[in-house]
Design an enzyme around this catalytic site. Structure first.
Site, PDB file in Angstrom:
ATOM      1  N   ALA A  32       0.866  -1.193   0.000  1.00 43.34           N
ATOM      2  CA  ALA A  32       0.000   0.000   0.000  1.00 43.34           C
ATOM      3  C   ALA A  32       0.901   1.240   0.000  1.00 43.34           C
ATOM      4  O   ALA A  32       0.773   2.133   0.838  1.00 43.34           O
ATOM      5  CB  ALA A  32      -0.956   0.000   1.191  1.00 43.34           C
ATOM      6  N   HIS A  34       2.984   4.623  -0.561  1.00 48.95           N
ATOM      7  CA  HIS A  34       2.653   6.033  -0.753  1.00 48.95           C
ATOM      8  C   HIS A  34       3.972   6.816  -0.790  1.00 48.95           C
ATOM      9  O   HIS A  34       5.061   6.211  -0.728  1.00 48.95           O
ATOM     10  CB  HIS A  34       1.722   6.531   0.361  1.00 48.95           C
ATOM     11  N   GLY A  36       5.536   8.365   1.332  1.00 48.75           N
ATOM     12  CA  GLY A  36       6.434   8.099   2.464  1.00 48.75           C
ATOM     13  C   GLY A  36       7.365   6.941   2.146  1.00 48.75           C
ATOM     14  O   GLY A  36       8.579   7.011   2.367  1.00 48.75           O
ATOM     15  N   HIS A  37       6.792   5.861   1.597  1.00 42.83           N
ATOM     16  CA  HIS A  37       7.637   4.713   1.220  1.00 42.83           C
ATOM     17  C   HIS A  37       8.603   5.101   0.098  1.00 42.83           C
ATOM     18  O   HIS A  37       9.756   4.665   0.079  1.00 42.83           O
ATOM     19  CB  HIS A  37       6.780   3.545   0.707  1.00 42.83           C
ATOM     20  N   GLU A 148      10.999   7.424  10.177  1.00 41.33           N
ATOM     21  CA  GLU A 148      10.872   7.891  11.567  1.00 41.33           C
ATOM     22  C   GLU A 148       9.424   7.943  12.016  1.00 41.33           C
ATOM     23  O   GLU A 148       9.144   8.103  13.190  1.00 41.33           O
ATOM     24  CB  GLU A 148      11.499   9.285  11.704  1.00 41.33           C
ATOM     25  N   ASP A 150       7.400   5.545  12.264  1.00 42.51           N
ATOM     26  CA  ASP A 150       7.276   4.453  13.237  1.00 42.51           C
ATOM     27  C   ASP A 150       8.514   4.504  14.134  1.00 42.51           C
ATOM     28  O   ASP A 150       9.415   3.675  14.023  1.00 42.51           O
ATOM     29  CB  ASP A 150       7.163   3.109  12.500  1.00 42.51           C
ATOM     30  N   SER A 186      -0.215   4.232   5.397  1.00 42.32           N
ATOM     31  CA  SER A 186      -1.152   3.393   4.639  1.00 42.32           C
ATOM     32  C   SER A 186      -2.517   3.398   5.329  1.00 42.32           C
ATOM     33  O   SER A 186      -3.548   3.206   4.687  1.00 42.32           O
ATOM     34  CB  SER A 186      -0.625   1.966   4.554  1.00 42.32           C
TER      35      SER A 186
HETATM   36  O1  PAF Z   1       6.886  -0.545   8.922  1.00 43.91           O
HETATM   37  C1  PAF Z   1       6.385  -1.520   8.330  1.00 43.91           C
HETATM   38  O2  PAF Z   1       5.803  -1.401   7.252  1.00 43.91           O
HETATM   39  C2  PAF Z   1       6.504  -2.910   8.966  1.00 43.91           C
HETATM   40  O3  PAF Z   1       6.374  -2.847  10.346  1.00 43.91           O
HETATM   41  C3  PAF Z   1       7.781  -3.663   8.554  1.00 43.91           C
HETATM   42  C4  PAF Z   1       9.035  -2.942   9.037  1.00 43.91           C
HETATM   43  C5  PAF Z   1       7.819  -3.800   7.046  1.00 43.91           C
HETATM   44  C6  PAF Z   1       7.779  -5.057   9.168  1.00 43.91           C
HETATM   45  O4  PAF Z   1       6.677  -5.787   8.766  1.00 43.91           O
END
Ligand code: PAF
Length: 285
Positions: A32, A34, A36-37, A148, A150, A186
């Site tokens: 999913a 976005h 950020g990724h 950051e 998370d 997400s």
């Molecule tokens: O941050 C995430 O998307 C998940 O916690 C990770 C690091 C991919 C582990 O499943």
């Protein structure tokens, strides 16, 4: 970009990348994707010669009443986005490939996993540490990139890498935000129009609390005010709003060192998290 779904093909493809020379970066995700990724992938591209992304919605990091079954899944779109930015390889295993029949190993990281999301989501960080260690062992990257957003997850992973002497550099990328300040996530896909509008109260309340603390307001007072603002905006009472040491995540009663203000709160059925750096003002300390 190659897409692989079984561990043998992954090992073969990574070996070919390694034979090509240069550094390999891993960007672990649950899909999913976005902006950020994509900032994580961009940072990985800057620092490495080959970028491997993974997409796996990890059941072990979801609690019994959480959104595993409804978590957004759109692999074809995600793969297109990764391909476009020059990702070399997408590792997209299914659950039996990751957790075969009889799977029995769990990784727990003490201390930094306690409290905050560790308390609100029992077992969550064991699930994260377990899957991230598996991904590290499978891909054996030189570096891995995390957001950051998370922040507690990042602290858990850093501690695991340090404690287990894993030869992997952990790179952190600042939280990416929409124009109104809401951290990209997400889970924002779940928000209705009105909830989305109200959700901007979260970064705003944290920003105001951080500013107040920097001007000398006691953290407890600033945090209580932030909690009230969230409820007024339509959030449920927050799971937590806490000031923690930026490196160790030890709880802080006063702003006497670089700190992080972290919060989790639910709006409707969607649980949002956010965090901000809070630096002490040397003239107030
Ligand atoms: O941050 C995430 O998307 C998940 O916690 C990770 C690091 C991919 C582990 O499943």
């Amino acid at each position: 970009m190659q897409i692989v779904r079984d561990i043998d093909s992954l090992r073969e493809t990574v070996a070919a990348l390694r034979a090509d020379g240069g550094r390999i970066a891993l960007v672990p995700t649950m899909g999913a994707l976005h902006a950020g990724h994509m900032a994580l992938v961009a940072e990985a591209r800057r620092r490495a010669d080959h970028v491997v992304a993974s997409i796996f919605v990890n059941p072990r990091q979801f609690g019994a009443n959480e959104d595993l079954s409804t978590y957004p899944r759109r692999e074809a779109t995600d793969a297109g986005m990764l391909d476009e930015v020059g990702c070399a390889l997408l590792w997209a295993p299914d659950a039996p490939a990751m957790y075969p029949e009889g799977y029995a190993t769990n990784v727990g990281v003490g201390g930094v996993s306690d409290g905050l999301d560790g308390a609100a989501r029992p077992g969550h960080f064991d699930g994260v540490a377990t899957i991230v260690l598996k991904l590290f062992n499978q891909v054996q990257p030189d570096l891995a990139v995390f957001g950051e957003k998370d922040y507690q997850q990042l602290a858990v992973i850093r501690r695991m890498v340090r404690d287990l002497d894993l030869p992997i550099e952990i790179v952190a990328v600042p939280t990416q935000r929409d124009a109104d300040g809401l951290a990209l996530s997400s889970r924002n896909f779940y928000l209705g129009e009105e909830e989305r509008r109200a959700a901007r109260a979260l970064p705003r309340a944290l920003g105001e609390a951080a500013g107040a603390m920097q001007r000398g307001t006691p953290p407890a007072e600033a945090i209580a005010a932030a909690g009230d603002k969230l409820v007024k905006a339509g959030f449920e009472p927050a799971d937590y709003i806490e000031l923690r040491d930026a490196a160790t995540l030890v709880p802080l009663a006063s702003l006497d060192r670089p700190a992080r203000l972290l919060a989790a709160a639910r709006i409707g059925t969607t649980r949002l998290i956010d965090n901000l750096a809070v630096e002490p003002d040397p003239q107030i300390m």
